[in-house]
Design an enzyme around this catalytic site. Structure first.
Site, PDB file in Angstrom:
ATOM      1  N   GLY A  11       0.780  -1.242   0.000  1.00 21.13           N
ATOM      2  CA  GLY A  11       0.000   0.000   0.000  1.00 21.13           C
ATOM      3  C   GLY A  11       0.806   1.282   0.000  1.00 21.13           C
ATOM      4  O   GLY A  11       0.317   2.306   0.483  1.00 21.13           O
ATOM      5  N   ASN A  13       1.465   3.050  -2.601  1.00 20.43           N
ATOM      6  CA  ASN A  13       0.727   3.981  -3.476  1.00 20.43           C
ATOM      7  C   ASN A  13      -0.509   4.513  -2.765  1.00 20.43           C
ATOM      8  O   ASN A  13      -0.832   5.699  -2.882  1.00 20.43           O
ATOM      9  CB  ASN A  13       0.351   3.302  -4.792  1.00 20.43           C
ATOM     10  CG  ASN A  13       1.505   3.311  -5.775  1.00 20.43           C
ATOM     11  OD1 ASN A  13       1.792   4.336  -6.398  1.00 20.43           O
ATOM     12  ND2 ASN A  13       2.205   2.198  -5.876  1.00 20.43           N
ATOM     13  N   LYS A  64     -16.315 -15.492  -8.565  1.00 18.46           N
ATOM     14  CA  LYS A  64     -15.827 -14.142  -8.831  1.00 18.46           C
ATOM     15  C   LYS A  64     -16.991 -13.217  -9.164  1.00 18.46           C
ATOM     16  O   LYS A  64     -16.993 -12.038  -8.791  1.00 18.46           O
ATOM     17  CB  LYS A  64     -14.851 -14.233 -10.012  1.00 18.46           C
ATOM     18  CG  LYS A  64     -14.268 -12.935 -10.475  1.00 18.46           C
ATOM     19  CD  LYS A  64     -13.129 -13.222 -11.424  1.00 18.46           C
ATOM     20  CE  LYS A  64     -12.589 -11.946 -12.009  1.00 18.46           C
ATOM     21  NZ  LYS A  64     -11.242 -12.091 -12.516  1.00 18.46           N
ATOM     22  N   MET A  89      -4.050  -7.193  -6.952  1.00 20.37           N
ATOM     23  CA  MET A  89      -3.512  -8.301  -7.738  1.00 20.37           C
ATOM     24  C   MET A  89      -4.592  -9.258  -8.239  1.00 20.37           C
ATOM     25  O   MET A  89      -4.356 -10.444  -8.370  1.00 20.37           O
ATOM     26  CB  MET A  89      -2.430  -9.028  -6.927  1.00 20.37           C
ATOM     27  CG  MET A  89      -1.176  -8.175  -6.767  1.00 20.37           C
ATOM     28  SD  MET A  89      -0.577  -7.558  -8.382  1.00 20.37           S
ATOM     29  CE  MET A  89       0.880  -6.633  -7.906  1.00 20.37           C
ATOM     30  N   ARG A  90      -5.780  -8.714  -8.513  1.00 19.19           N
ATOM     31  CA  ARG A  90      -6.836  -9.541  -9.111  1.00 19.19           C
ATOM     32  C   ARG A  90      -7.252  -8.923 -10.430  1.00 19.19           C
ATOM     33  O   ARG A  90      -7.270  -7.695 -10.549  1.00 19.19           O
ATOM     34  CB  ARG A  90      -8.079  -9.580  -8.227  1.00 19.19           C
ATOM     35  CG  ARG A  90      -7.803 -10.330  -7.080  1.00 19.19           C
ATOM     36  CD  ARG A  90      -8.844 -10.642  -6.096  1.00 19.19           C
ATOM     37  NE  ARG A  90      -8.099 -11.323  -5.073  1.00 19.19           N
ATOM     38  CZ  ARG A  90      -7.762 -12.594  -5.145  1.00 19.19           C
ATOM     39  NH1 ARG A  90      -8.168 -13.348  -6.132  1.00 19.19           N
ATOM     40  NH2 ARG A  90      -7.026 -13.131  -4.204  1.00 19.19           N
ATOM     41  N   ASN A 106      -5.159   2.365 -13.350  1.00 20.56           N
ATOM     42  CA  ASN A 106      -4.198   1.416 -12.775  1.00 20.56           C
ATOM     43  C   ASN A 106      -2.799   2.025 -12.843  1.00 20.56           C
ATOM     44  O   ASN A 106      -2.522   2.833 -13.720  1.00 20.56           O
ATOM     45  CB  ASN A 106      -4.218   0.098 -13.558  1.00 20.56           C
ATOM     46  CG  ASN A 106      -3.281  -0.937 -12.947  1.00 20.56           C
ATOM     47  OD1 ASN A 106      -3.223  -1.083 -11.723  1.00 20.56           O
ATOM     48  ND2 ASN A 106      -2.529  -1.646 -13.773  1.00 20.56           N
ATOM     49  N   HIS A 108       1.215   0.904 -13.137  1.00 15.69           N
ATOM     50  CA  HIS A 108       2.040  -0.254 -13.510  1.00 15.69           C
ATOM     51  C   HIS A 108       3.513   0.147 -13.433  1.00 15.69           C
ATOM     52  O   HIS A 108       3.889   1.216 -13.916  1.00 15.69           O
ATOM     53  CB  HIS A 108       1.676  -0.725 -14.921  1.00 15.69           C
ATOM     54  CG  HIS A 108       2.404  -1.961 -15.311  1.00 15.69           C
ATOM     55  ND1 HIS A 108       2.037  -3.208 -14.836  1.00 15.69           N
ATOM     56  CD2 HIS A 108       3.504  -2.159 -16.082  1.00 15.69           C
ATOM     57  CE1 HIS A 108       2.878  -4.117 -15.324  1.00 15.69           C
ATOM     58  NE2 HIS A 108       3.776  -3.504 -16.086  1.00 15.69           N
TER      59      HIS A 108
HETATM   60  C1  GAR Z   1       3.151  -1.054  -7.461  1.00 16.13           C
HETATM   61  O1  GAR Z   1       4.514  -0.912  -7.750  1.00 16.13           O
HETATM   62  C2  GAR Z   1       2.329  -1.224  -8.718  1.00 16.13           C
HETATM   63  O2  GAR Z   1       2.886  -0.573  -9.814  1.00 16.13           O
HETATM   64  C3  GAR Z   1       2.382  -2.727  -8.902  1.00 16.13           C
HETATM   65  O3  GAR Z   1       2.239  -3.238  -7.600  1.00 16.13           O
HETATM   66  C4  GAR Z   1       2.917  -2.367  -6.701  1.00 16.13           C
HETATM   67  C5  GAR Z   1       2.066  -2.192  -5.481  1.00 16.13           C
HETATM   68  O4  GAR Z   1       2.812  -1.544  -4.499  1.00 16.13           O
HETATM   69  N1  GAR Z   1       1.355  -3.185  -9.773  1.00 16.13           N
HETATM   70  C6  GAR Z   1       1.547  -4.145 -10.668  1.00 16.13           C
HETATM   71  O5  GAR Z   1       2.589  -4.747 -10.812  1.00 16.13           O
HETATM   72  C7  GAR Z   1       0.342  -4.436 -11.537  1.00 16.13           C
HETATM   73  N2  GAR Z   1       0.685  -5.305 -12.596  1.00 16.13           N
HETATM   74  P1  GAR Z   1       2.133  -0.846  -3.262  1.00 16.13           P
HETATM   75  O6  GAR Z   1       1.179  -1.868  -2.629  1.00 16.13           O
HETATM   76  O7  GAR Z   1       3.277  -0.540  -2.352  1.00 16.13           O
HETATM   77  O8  GAR Z   1       1.404   0.373  -3.738  1.00 16.13           O
END
Ligand code: GAR
Length: 199
Positions: A11, A13, A64, A89-90, A106, A108
């Site tokens: 978390g 972000n 789902k 992650m879903r 989203n 990435h």
């Molecule tokens: C982030 O770096 C995001 O870009 C990535 O998961 C991380 C979550 O970090 N997302 C992916 O890889 C999606 N394919 P966080 O929980 O510390 O925000």
């Protein structure tokens, strides 16, 4: 405008979004955090900030379809107009994505369309690219393939490992994700085919 953040893990972000909202860099209201794992650190962060958390674990629903129906009901109750996926992650179903067309963002950890998927940092190191970065995009039915809103780049250094590169990419993410949410909240994003025009 109310928005929700969906997450599964640490978390960071989510924290950047919470902090940006506190500093009024995001004018919309973070009204709900949706998480699939009650033990995720993101849940603690939301709790500390006094933001309501709704847990939708896959084991608590027969399918789902039913899980997503429950999520949709919760989003309706909170009058959510924008969803920001932050390490959720879903994969959302086509029906869910259609229902919130152009209202799901989203983040990435790569410069899309490079290194789609769940291990973008590792893939970038293994490939040997010299530059990578972060992308905020609209979510479509195809994973990591929706119209790009904002991107930011950083170098990949010779001695980088996953941890050091992730830290550099996270810095970019924590800056551009709140910016993208604010652009959306102010009605500054217009989707024209594959392009997002920032007005
Ligand atoms: C982030 O770096 C995001 O870009 C990535 O998961 C991380 C979550 O970090 N997302 C992916 O890889 C999606 N394919 P966080 O929980 O510390 O925000």
């Amino acid at each position: 405008m109310n928005f929700a953040v969906f997450c599964s893990g640490h978390g960071t972000n989510l924290q950047a979004i919470i902090d940006a909202a506190k500093k009024r860099r995001i004018s919309a209201k973070l009204a709900l955090v949706v998480c699939d794992n009650p033990r995720a650190y993101a849940v603690k962060r939301a709790g500390r900030a006094g933001i309501p958390v709704a847990i939708f674990g896959p084991k608590d629903f027969p399918s789902k379809k039913e899980l997503e129906a429950a999520v949709v009901r919760e989003l309706g109750r909170e009058n959510i107009k924008l969803i920001a996926l932050a390490g959720y992650m879903r994969i959302l179903s086509g029906n869910f994505v259609k229902r919130y067309r152009n209202r799901i963002l989203n983040i990435h950890p790569a410069l899309l369309p490079a290194f789609k998927g769940g291990q973008a940092i590792k893939d970038a190191i293994q490939y040997g690219v010299k530059i990578t970065g972060a992308t905020v995009h609209f979510v479509t039915e195809d994973v990591d393939a929706g119209p790009v809103i904002l991107q930011a780049a950083c170098p990949v250094k010779n001695n980088d490992n996953e941890k050091t590169l992730l830290a550099r990419v996270h810095k970019l993410e924590h800056k551009i994700y709140p910016e993208a949410i604010e652009l959306f909240a102010r009605g500054k994003l217009k989707v024209a085919g594959r392009r997002v025009i920032v007005k």
